[in-house]
Scaffold this motif. Sequence first.
Motif, PDB file in Angstrom:
ATOM      1  N   ALA A  50       0.843  -1.206   0.000  1.00  0.00           N
ATOM      2  CA  ALA A  50       0.000   0.000   0.000  1.00  0.00           C
ATOM      3  C   ALA A  50       0.877   1.254   0.000  1.00  0.00           C
ATOM      4  O   ALA A  50       0.606   2.204  -0.753  1.00  0.00           O
ATOM      5  N   SER A  51       1.949   1.238   0.802  1.00  0.00           N
ATOM      6  CA  SER A  51       2.825   2.413   0.884  1.00  0.00           C
ATOM      7  C   SER A  51       3.509   2.680  -0.440  1.00  0.00           C
ATOM      8  O   SER A  51       3.539   3.819  -0.925  1.00  0.00           O
ATOM      9  N   VAL A  52       4.072   1.623  -1.047  1.00  0.00           N
ATOM     10  CA  VAL A  52       4.743   1.787  -2.335  1.00  0.00           C
ATOM     11  C   VAL A  52       3.749   2.334  -3.363  1.00  0.00           C
ATOM     12  O   VAL A  52       4.044   3.282  -4.098  1.00  0.00           O
ATOM     13  N   GLY A  53       2.554   1.756  -3.411  1.00  0.00           N
ATOM     14  CA  GLY A  53       1.552   2.195  -4.390  1.00  0.00           C
ATOM     15  C   GLY A  53       1.163   3.643  -4.200  1.00  0.00           C
ATOM     16  O   GLY A  53       1.079   4.410  -5.164  1.00  0.00           O
ATOM     17  N   VAL A  54       0.930   4.058  -2.944  1.00  0.00           N
ATOM     18  CA  VAL A  54       0.488   5.432  -2.700  1.00  0.00           C
ATOM     19  C   VAL A  54       1.629   6.413  -2.932  1.00  0.00           C
ATOM     20  O   VAL A  54       1.431   7.482  -3.529  1.00  0.00           O
ATOM     21  N   LEU A  55       2.851   6.069  -2.492  1.00  0.00           N
ATOM     22  CA  LEU A  55       3.982   6.982  -2.720  1.00  0.00           C
ATOM     23  C   LEU A  55       4.245   7.121  -4.215  1.00  0.00           C
ATOM     24  O   LEU A  55       4.546   8.214  -4.702  1.00  0.00           O
ATOM     25  N   ASN A  56       4.120   6.019  -4.966  1.00  0.00           N
ATOM     26  CA  ASN A  56       4.275   6.076  -6.420  1.00  0.00           C
ATOM     27  C   ASN A  56       3.235   7.014  -7.033  1.00  0.00           C
ATOM     28  O   ASN A  56       3.544   7.846  -7.898  1.00  0.00           O
ATOM     29  N   GLN A  57       1.978   6.890  -6.566  1.00  0.00           N
ATOM     30  CA  GLN A  57       0.897   7.746  -7.070  1.00  0.00           C
ATOM     31  C   GLN A  57       1.181   9.218  -6.757  1.00  0.00           C
ATOM     32  O   GLN A  57       1.036  10.091  -7.610  1.00  0.00           O
ATOM     33  N   LEU A  58       1.615   9.493  -5.514  1.00  0.00           N
ATOM     34  CA  LEU A  58       1.905  10.880  -5.124  1.00  0.00           C
ATOM     35  C   LEU A  58       3.078  11.428  -5.936  1.00  0.00           C
ATOM     36  O   LEU A  58       3.063  12.597  -6.340  1.00  0.00           O
ATOM     37  N   SER A  59       4.082  10.572  -6.199  1.00  0.00           N
ATOM     38  CA  SER A  59       5.228  11.014  -6.991  1.00  0.00           C
ATOM     39  C   SER A  59       4.793  11.373  -8.417  1.00  0.00           C
ATOM     40  O   SER A  59       5.169  12.430  -8.936  1.00  0.00           O
ATOM     41  N   GLN A  83       1.902  12.190  -9.347  1.00  0.00           N
ATOM     42  CA  GLN A  83       0.900  13.261  -9.310  1.00  0.00           C
ATOM     43  C   GLN A  83       1.541  14.627  -9.070  1.00  0.00           C
ATOM     44  O   GLN A  83       1.198  15.606  -9.725  1.00  0.00           O
ATOM     45  N   TYR A  84       2.514  14.681  -8.138  1.00  0.00           N
ATOM     46  CA  TYR A  84       3.073  15.978  -7.762  1.00  0.00           C
ATOM     47  C   TYR A  84       4.459  16.234  -8.356  1.00  0.00           C
ATOM     48  O   TYR A  84       4.866  17.373  -8.514  1.00  0.00           O
ATOM     49  N   LEU A  85       5.211  15.157  -8.649  1.00  0.00           N
ATOM     50  CA  LEU A  85       6.548  15.354  -9.226  1.00  0.00           C
ATOM     51  C   LEU A  85       6.578  14.994 -10.707  1.00  0.00           C
ATOM     52  O   LEU A  85       7.588  15.207 -11.373  1.00  0.00           O
ATOM     53  N   GLY A  86       5.480  14.409 -11.216  1.00  0.00           N
ATOM     54  CA  GLY A  86       5.440  14.043 -12.622  1.00  0.00           C
ATOM     55  C   GLY A  86       6.328  12.855 -12.959  1.00  0.00           C
ATOM     56  O   GLY A  86       6.656  12.614 -14.118  1.00  0.00           O
ATOM     57  N   TYR A  87       6.750  12.106 -11.927  1.00  0.00           N
ATOM     58  CA  TYR A  87       7.628  10.956 -12.167  1.00  0.00           C
ATOM     59  C   TYR A  87       7.009   9.719 -11.539  1.00  0.00           C
ATOM     60  O   TYR A  87       6.671   9.704 -10.357  1.00  0.00           O
ATOM     61  N   ASN A  88       6.836   8.663 -12.348  1.00  0.00           N
ATOM     62  CA  ASN A  88       6.167   7.443 -11.917  1.00  0.00           C
ATOM     63  C   ASN A  88       7.199   6.318 -11.746  1.00  0.00           C
ATOM     64  O   ASN A  88       7.536   5.632 -12.713  1.00  0.00           O
ATOM     65  N   PRO A  89       7.731   6.106 -10.534  1.00  0.00           N
ATOM     66  CA  PRO A  89       8.804   5.111 -10.347  1.00  0.00           C
ATOM     67  C   PRO A  89       8.387   3.696 -10.761  1.00  0.00           C
ATOM     68  O   PRO A  89       9.184   2.973 -11.369  1.00  0.00           O
ATOM     69  N   MET A  90       7.132   3.291 -10.445  1.00  0.00           N
ATOM     70  CA  MET A  90       6.709   1.929 -10.773  1.00  0.00           C
ATOM     71  C   MET A  90       6.725   1.700 -12.283  1.00  0.00           C
ATOM     72  O   MET A  90       7.121   0.638 -12.768  1.00  0.00           O
ATOM     73  N   MET A  91       6.271   2.732 -13.037  1.00  0.00           N
ATOM     74  CA  MET A  91       6.277   2.630 -14.489  1.00  0.00           C
ATOM     75  C   MET A  91       7.722   2.542 -14.995  1.00  0.00           C
ATOM     76  O   MET A  91       8.019   1.784 -15.919  1.00  0.00           O
ATOM     77  N   ALA A  92       8.618   3.320 -14.383  1.00  0.00           N
ATOM     78  CA  ALA A  92      10.027   3.316 -14.784  1.00  0.00           C
ATOM     79  C   ALA A  92      10.642   1.934 -14.563  1.00  0.00           C
ATOM     80  O   ALA A  92      11.348   1.408 -15.425  1.00  0.00           O
ATOM     81  N   VAL A  93      10.354   1.320 -13.398  1.00  0.00           N
ATOM     82  CA  VAL A  93      10.885  -0.013 -13.098  1.00  0.00           C
ATOM     83  C   VAL A  93      10.353  -1.030 -14.105  1.00  0.00           C
ATOM     84  O   VAL A  93      11.104  -1.852 -14.637  1.00  0.00           O
ATOM     85  N   LYS A  94       9.030  -0.926 -14.402  1.00  0.00           N
ATOM     86  CA  LYS A  94       8.426  -1.857 -15.362  1.00  0.00           C
ATOM     87  C   LYS A  94       9.074  -1.750 -16.731  1.00  0.00           C
ATOM     88  O   LYS A  94       9.269  -2.739 -17.422  1.00  0.00           O
ATOM     89  N   SER A  95       9.403  -0.493 -17.149  1.00  0.00           N
ATOM     90  CA  SER A  95       9.958  -0.320 -18.493  1.00  0.00           C
ATOM     91  C   SER A  95      11.394  -0.858 -18.570  1.00  0.00           C
ATOM     92  O   SER A  95      11.860  -1.248 -19.632  1.00  0.00           O
ATOM     93  N   ILE A  96      12.107  -0.883 -17.410  1.00  0.00           N
ATOM     94  CA  ILE A  96      13.464  -1.443 -17.387  1.00  0.00           C
ATOM     95  C   ILE A  96      13.398  -2.961 -17.495  1.00  0.00           C
ATOM     96  O   ILE A  96      14.155  -3.582 -18.234  1.00  0.00           O
ATOM     97  N   LEU A  97      12.483  -3.573 -16.745  1.00  0.00           N
ATOM     98  CA  LEU A  97      12.374  -5.047 -16.721  1.00  0.00           C
ATOM     99  C   LEU A  97      11.945  -5.593 -18.085  1.00  0.00           C
ATOM    100  O   LEU A  97      11.295  -4.938 -18.854  1.00  0.00           O
TER     101      LEU A  97
END
Lengths: 192, 192, 192
Positions: free
Chosen positions: C167-176, C178-192
Motif C-alpha cells: 500500500a505504501s509503495v503504491g500510494v507513494l508512487n501515485q503521489l510522486s 501526481q506531484y513530481l510528474g515521475y512514476n517510479p513503478m512505471m520506470a521499473v516496469k519499463s526497465i524489466l
Amino acid sequence: MRHDVTAPLPVPPVAGCRRKRVLWLRDPRVPDTRTTTSGRRVMASMLDDCSLLALVTILSVLEQAYFSLQVIYARRKFHVSPPRVSGNEDFERVYRAQTNSTEYFSMFLGVLWIAGIFFSQGLAVCVGILYLCGRYKYFKGYAESAVKRLSPLYFSAKMLWILIAMASVGVLNQLSSQYLGYNPMMAVKSIL
Amino acid sequence: MRHDVTAPLPVPPVAGCRRKRVLWLRDPRVPDTRTTTSGRRVMASMLDDCSLLALVTILSVLEQAYFSLQVIYARRKFHVSPPRVSGNEDFERVYRAQTNSTEYFSMFLGVLWIAGIFFSQGLAVCVGILYLCGRYKYFKGYAESAVKRLSPLYFSAKMLWILIAMASVGVLNQLSSQYLGYNPMMAVKSIL
Amino acid sequence: MRHDVTAPLPVPPVAGCRRKRVLWLRDPRVPDTRTTTSGRRVMASMLDDCSLLALVTILSVLEQAYFSLQVIYARRKFHVSPPRVSGNEDFERVYRAQTNSTEYFSMFLGVLWIAGIFFSQGLAVCVGILYLCGRYKYFKGYAESAVKRLSPLYFSAKMLWILIAMASVGVLNQLSSQYLGYNPMMAVKSIL
C-alpha cells in the motif's frame, strides 16, 4: 446499431464538409473539454451511486458515537473510573453493548458498501437502516438487562446476513460476467 | 501524435473529406481507444482525488500497529500473560488506550473518506492528521496516568466531530444537488 | 447551448453529408448514449478492478462472523453468561482470540483495499487470503492454548506488514507521479 465485422467501411462523403469540421475535429493543442466533462460526469454519477451509502455510514458513525458517550455517562453514574471496565454489572452491560456493536461495526460497513455497489444501493441502504435500528434497540435493551438484548440482537444479525447475501450475489455476479462473460443478474432481469 | 504548440492550425480541407474521415469516424471493428483513454484518465483523476486520503489511512494503520506493539511490550514489562487483560493497573491503562483507539478507528476511517470525497480532500487530510496526533498524545498520556489522557482525548474527539460535520455537509450537498437539483456548496462558492 | 424540447429537429444539410449527419451529430434533445456507455464502461472497468478485493472482504467478514459465533458457543460450553467476559480461562482464550482479530480487522481491510487499488489487485488478494488463513489458524490455536497462538500470529502479522508495504509503495508512487510528474513503478516496469 451494430456493424457487421466483415462489412466494408461506409463510402466517405465527397463534398461540403468544411463547417462540420470546425464542430467536430478537436484542435489537439486545446484541452479536450469533452473528455473532461465526460470524466466529471462519470465521477458525478459515481457519487450519485454511493451518496445514500455515505449517508447511512454517517448515521452509523453517529450511532457509535452515541454508544461511546453512553459508556462515559455510565462510568460516572456507576462510579467505575478508567481504566477499570468491571466491578459493577450495570456498567458492564452498557460497556459490553458498546463493545459488541463496535466489533460488528467494521463488518457492517464492509458489506453495506459492497452490497450497495455490486448489488443495489437502494436495498442495501434500507437493510442498513434496519440494522442500525436493531443495534439501537439492542443497546437500550442490554443496558436494562442481559435478556432484553437477545431479540434485537437476533434481528440485527439477520439484517447483517441479508447484507452479506446481497454482497455475495453482487460480487459473484460481477466475477461471472467478468471471467465467464455471463451476467446472471442481467439474465434474471430480462426474464422478469 | 503530439503537436508542437506553436505550430499553425492544420489547413482545413477544401474538398473531398476522405482523409478527415479516417480521423473522425471510428471503424466499429476497431476497439475504441479514445474511450479507453478517457476511462484511464477518469480513473487516474480519481486516484488523484484520494491519494492523500490513502496516505493518511496508511499512517493511521501504522499508528494502530504501534499501539498494538506497545500492548505486547507492556505485557512483558508488567508480567501480564495472555489471555489475561487485568490485574496490573499500569498494563490496564496501556491496554485501554489501545482498545479505545481501536473502537474509534473504523469511525475515523469512515468519516475521513466521506469528508474527503464529498467535501474536500485537503481539509479532511489536515483534520485527519491532527486527529492522529491527538490519538498519539492520548496513548502516551494514558500510559502515564488516567488523568493525562483527558485533554488529548477531548482534542481528538473535536477533530472527529469536525470530520463528521464535513462529511455531513458534503453528503447533504450531494443529495440536494442529486434529488432537488440545487447545489448549496456551489452556490456559496459563487457568492464568495 | 440548450435546445427547446418542442423545437423541430434542425434541417439536415442538403448535400453529401445527410447520412453521416444522422450517424455523427447528436440531437441535443436525445440523451447522450455514447457518453453514458463510456461512463458505464469506466464504472464497469472499476468494478473489474476491485471485484476480487470485494470477494476477499466478504470472506473476511464471514471469518469474523464465524469467530463471533465461536465466542457464543464458548459462552454456553464454559458457562460464562453475558456481560461477563472473564472467570474461565478456556473461555477467555476464545474471547481474546476474537477480540484480537477484530482489532486487526479494520487495519486489514484498510490496507487490503489501498494495496489492491494503488499497487496490484492480484497480489493484494493473494496476501489477503494468506492473512485470513493465518487468522483462522491463530483462532484455532489460541482456543487450545496461549502458546499455540504464537506462530500463526507472527505469520498473519507478516502478511499485514506485506500489505502495508505494498500500500505504501503504491500510494507513494501515485503521489510522486501526481506531484513530481515521475512514476517510479512505471520506470521499473519499463526497465524489466
